[in-house]
Structures are given as structure tokens and as C-alpha cells.
Design a protein around this motif. Structure first.
Motif, mmCIF file in Angstrom:
data_model
loop_
_atom_site.group_PDB
_atom_site.id
_atom_site.type_symbol
_atom_site.label_atom_id
_atom_site.label_comp_id
_atom_site.label_asym_id
_atom_site.label_seq_id
_atom_site.Cartn_x
_atom_site.Cartn_y
_atom_site.Cartn_z
ATOM 1 N N THR A 156 6.702 -4.061 10.062
ATOM 2 C CA THR A 156 5.600 -3.934 11.014
ATOM 3 C C THR A 156 4.320 -4.519 10.446
ATOM 4 O OG1 THR A 156 6.568 -1.964 12.031
ATOM 5 C CG2 THR A 156 4.209 -2.299 12.346
ATOM 6 N N THR A 160 12.065 2.565 7.121
ATOM 7 C CA THR A 160 11.299 3.074 8.267
ATOM 8 C C THR A 160 10.743 1.942 9.126
ATOM 9 O OG1 THR A 160 9.274 3.160 6.934
ATOM 10 C CG2 THR A 160 10.594 5.195 7.085
ATOM 11 N N LEU A 207 2.126 4.049 8.364
ATOM 12 C CA LEU A 207 3.233 3.740 9.271
ATOM 13 C C LEU A 207 4.528 4.404 8.810
ATOM 14 C CD1 LEU A 207 2.536 -0.049 9.935
ATOM 15 C CD2 LEU A 207 2.543 1.764 11.661
ATOM 16 N N ALA A 208 4.765 4.375 7.515
ATOM 17 C CA ALA A 208 5.986 4.996 6.991
ATOM 18 C C ALA A 208 5.975 6.500 7.246
ATOM 19 C CB ALA A 208 6.130 4.704 5.498
ATOM 20 N N ALA A 237 8.226 0.116 8.215
ATOM 21 C CA ALA A 237 6.795 -0.045 7.960
ATOM 22 C C ALA A 237 6.484 -1.418 7.374
ATOM 23 C CB ALA A 237 6.306 1.053 7.010
ATOM 24 N N ASP A 296 -0.533 9.917 8.319
ATOM 25 C CA ASP A 296 0.031 8.939 9.250
ATOM 26 C C ASP A 296 -1.036 8.364 10.178
ATOM 27 O OD1 ASP A 296 -0.509 11.015 10.952
ATOM 28 O OD2 ASP A 296 1.543 11.273 11.671
ATOM 29 N N ARG A 331 9.474 12.373 4.859
ATOM 30 C CA ARG A 331 8.039 12.626 4.687
ATOM 31 C C ARG A 331 7.790 13.521 3.492
ATOM 32 N NH1 ARG A 331 8.058 13.065 10.296
ATOM 33 N NH2 ARG A 331 7.994 15.346 10.195
ATOM 34 N N ARG A 341 4.384 8.067 9.590
ATOM 35 C CA ARG A 341 4.482 8.302 11.028
ATOM 36 C C ARG A 341 5.927 8.208 11.502
ATOM 37 N NH1 ARG A 341 0.484 5.185 15.098
ATOM 38 N NH2 ARG A 341 -0.951 6.674 14.095
ATOM 39 N N ARG A 342 6.713 7.336 10.888
ATOM 40 C CA ARG A 342 8.070 7.079 11.371
ATOM 41 C C ARG A 342 9.150 7.820 10.593
ATOM 42 N NH1 ARG A 342 7.587 0.505 12.016
ATOM 43 N NH2 ARG A 342 6.138 0.506 13.795
ATOM 44 N N ALA A 343 8.813 8.342 9.448
ATOM 45 C CA ALA A 343 9.826 8.965 8.589
ATOM 46 C C ALA A 343 10.340 10.269 9.188
ATOM 47 C CB ALA A 343 9.232 9.235 7.206
ATOM 48 N N ARG A 344 11.584 10.581 8.874
ATOM 49 C CA ARG A 344 12.128 11.899 9.216
ATOM 50 C C ARG A 344 11.482 12.944 8.317
ATOM 51 N NH1 ARG A 344 16.832 8.622 9.140
ATOM 52 N NH2 ARG A 344 17.297 9.387 7.034
#
Length: 372
Positions: free
Chosen positions: A331, A326, A289-290, A328, A204, A299, A292-295
Motif C-alpha cells: 500500500t 498485511t 497501516l499494518a 502495508a 493505526d 497487533r 489497522r489491518r492486522a489481526r
């Protein structure tokens, strides 16, 4: 014996240098002519000396089969930005040498990535493996194809230097350009090394992915070609600084778009499969990014699927869904737009001729809003 131009390349390429300052379409046409003539000469010499003419002909097929010619166009634009005028013949040859260097980088990159296609055609190592397959096992043909492609990439690197030194540049121009060329080569190879060593273990870490982009793409694709062209015109520090202000955000946007196309693009438009980056486990801003933001469960799923060489379209679709849910993907789209606008603002205050600003604006648009 002349080198036959691949399908899709105009048979009647220009034979005379442009009389006026060339526009991007003219630059691309003349660069194609320069490369075709140069590699045709190499093929004739190889035939005369009973050396493998397959080398220059294979390289010619690859170089002339497509490509955006972005680096040559930007090299000439950099020359124009610094007030370059007069006969552009030597500048066009110097610009063409960048395309040969790019061929070296792409051929080796496809081997490292295990890519089957490039620009809608078999990658060089795959084409050579198929050509030399009769009488060999599949593994032996694949090894030969990769090994021969490495050598052809080496030829492209050596011949890019030869084309530059034979371009007709003055001693002063060469003295200005060679340090920039050395810097460009070093930066892109470091960028490629960062890309290679992070592949297969995406994290991430968005900043690490952006650092790779800066060296592998932003500087190599946009900034240094512009600088090289400007150096040919004897540019001062203010021109180099203004070019960098435009180039770096645009180069990042260009690669971010490439990363999106590598996952969400249409292979018929991009000329490349859209599973390669996912199967290789490329560490891109999009993936970082995905992650970093994923549950936690998401992940785990991403780490399970990314980097799997057997990944199929079903698994890839699950990854794409996560890249979308997510946020990503959205973004990265916003990051592209922010960098594109920053590049345009840099042009608003740049000390460039109006025609050059128009060319760079159009180039920025084409580099960021594209499907291939």
C-alpha cells in the motif's frame, strides 16, 4: 590551516561561479565549495582566537561527507521556475545556507533518535563521544558527546543565518525570503515535535502519520526550498501555487520511501541501520497501516516488538513479515506512485521554463525511486 575535505569529496571543487544557469550537479558542486570555504574560514578564525576549532571542523566533516543536497537543488530550481537569470552566486549561497540548517536538524534528530550512524559514518554525537572517551567513563563520554553535538547543531543553525545574510542578496530579496525561512523553520520543528511525541506509541492513525510527514518533510524538504528560490526571483502567486502543487505530493512520497528504506533498506546503501525506526517505535504510515489491518494476535505481536530497544534482527524480521503480509508495504508503494504521478501532472500545467520542468521531473524520479 585549511579544512581537509573528507574522503569522497572531490579535492578540486569549483572556485568560480557558474557562467550559465546551473544544473543540479553544478549546484551540488558549488554548494559543497561554498560550505567548505565558509567552514574553513570559521576554523581559521577559531584557531586565531584560541577557540575550539573542533567545532567548525566537526561540522565540516559532517556536512561535506555526503547528502543529496536536495534542498539547495530545489532552491535554485525555484529561482529558475520564476524566471531567475543572471549571476547565480547569491542564490547559490542562499541555497547553501539551507544545507547548513539541514545539518542542524539532522544532528539534533540523530541525538533524539539515538542513531549510531548517518550517511555511513558515526553520527556526530557518537563521533564526539568516541573522540573524548579517554579518561572518561562510558556514560560520561556519551553525555559529553550528546551535549557537544547539540552545541554543534546550534552552531549550524546560527551559521546558516550568517551565510544567508552574507550571500549578497538585495534588501528586497531578503524581505521576501526571511518570512518564508521563518515559516519553514517553524513547520519542520513542529513536524519534529509531532514525530518525537508519537514515537514509542505507534497506532493505526494513518492521518496523524501523514500530518507529521507534511510538516516534517513535504513542506521542509520540497515546498519551502522551492518557494525560497522563487521568492529570490520575485515570483508571483501563480508560481508559488504551481510549486506547491508539485512539491507537497512529492514531499510525501519522499518520506514514504524513506520509511520503507528505514525498515527494508540495505544499510550499506542507506548509510543508516535498519533497526532504528523499529527499536524506537516510530509512528509511520507503514506501521499505522499494518496495525489497522492486522489481526488481534498480530497487533499484540507488533506492539510487543515495536519500541523494544533490545530488538534484534530476528524480531525485526517478524515485523517485516507482518508489514508485508498485511499489505502495508504494498500500500505504501502504491501511495508513493500515486503521489509521484500527481506531482508530474502538476508539472504538466505549471508555468515554468522547459529546462526547469525537466530538472523537477528528474528530481521527482530520483526522490521516489531510490535505495538511499
Amino acid at each position: 590551516m585549511t579544512t581537509e575535505l573528507p574522503a569522497g569529496v572531490p579535492a578540486e571543487l569549483p572556485t568560480e561561479p557558474p557562467a550559465a544557469v546551473p544544473d543540479p550537479a553544478t549546484v551540488r558542486a558549488h554548494v559543497a565549495r561554498i560550505l567548505a570555504d565558509f567552514l574553513d574560514g570559521k576554523a581559521r578564525t577559531a584557531d586565531e582566537r584560541r577557540m575550539p576549532g573542533e567545532v567548525p571542523r566537526t561540522l565540516g566533516e559532517f556536512v561535506l561527507a555526503g547528502g543529496k543536497r536536495l534542498r539547495p537543488v530545489l532552491c535554485v530550481a525555484g529561482w529558475q521556475a520564476a524566471g531567475g537569470a543572471g549571476d547565480p552566486s547569491a542564490v547559490l549561497k542562499a541555497a547553501a545556507s539551507l544545507e547548513l540548517f539541514h545539518a542542524f536538524a539532522l544532528i539534533h534528530d540523530d541525538i533524539m533518535d539515538g542513531s549510531d550512524t548517518r550517511r555511513g559514518h558515526p553520527s556526530v554525537h557518537r563521533a564526539l563521544a568516541a573522540r573524548h572517551a579517554p579518561g572518561r567513563t562510558g556514560a560520561a563520554a556519551a553525555h559529553l558527546g550528546a551535549s557537544a553535538a547539540i552545541l554543534i547543531g546550534d552552531f549550524a543553525l546560527a551559521w546558516s543565518d550568517e551565510l544567508l545574510h552574507g550571500a549578497g542578496l538585495t534588501t528586497t530579496q531578503l524581505a521576501r525570503v526571511l518570512p518564508l525561512l521563518d515559516t519553514m523553520r517553524t513547520e519542520v520543528l513542529y513536524g519534529q515535535y509531532l514525530d518525537l511525541t508519537s514515537t514509542g506509541k505507534p497506532t493505526d492513525d494513518v492521518e496523524q502519520a501523514l500530518t507529521t510527514i507534511r510538516y516534517k518533510t513535504a513542506k521542509y524538504t520540497v515546498e519551502r526550498p522551492l518557494h525560497i528560490g522563487a521568492a529570490l526571483a520575485g515570483a508571483g502567486p501563480e508560481v508559488f501555487a504551481a510549486l506547491s502543487d508539485f512539491a507537497l505530493p512529492l514531499g510525501e512520497a519522499f518520506q514514504l520511501r524513506d520509511d520503507l528504506l528505514g525498515v527494508f533498506g540495505r544499510p550499506r546503501a542507506t548509510g543508516k541501520p535498519r533497526l532504528d525506526d523499529l527499536r524506537g517505535g516510530k509512528h509511520t504510515v507503514l506501521i499505522a497501516l499494518a496495525l489497522r489491518r492486522a489481526r488481534r494476535t498480530e497487533r499484540v505481536l507488533l506492539h510487543t516488538l515495536l519500541g523494544n530497544p533490545e530488538l534484534n534482527e530476528g524480531g525485526a524480521s517478524r515485523i517485516r513479515d507482518l508489514l508485508t503480509t498485511t499489505g502495508a508495504r504494498d500500500t505504501v508503494e502504491r501511495m508513493i506512485q500515486v503521489r509521484y504521478e500527481k506531482a508530474l501532472r502538476a508539472l504538466d500545467r505549471a508555468p515554468f521554463p522547459r529546462t526547469t520542468v525537466d530538472v523537477l521531473r528528474a528530481t521527482a524520479r530520483a526522490a521516489t525511486v531510490r535505495t538511499a
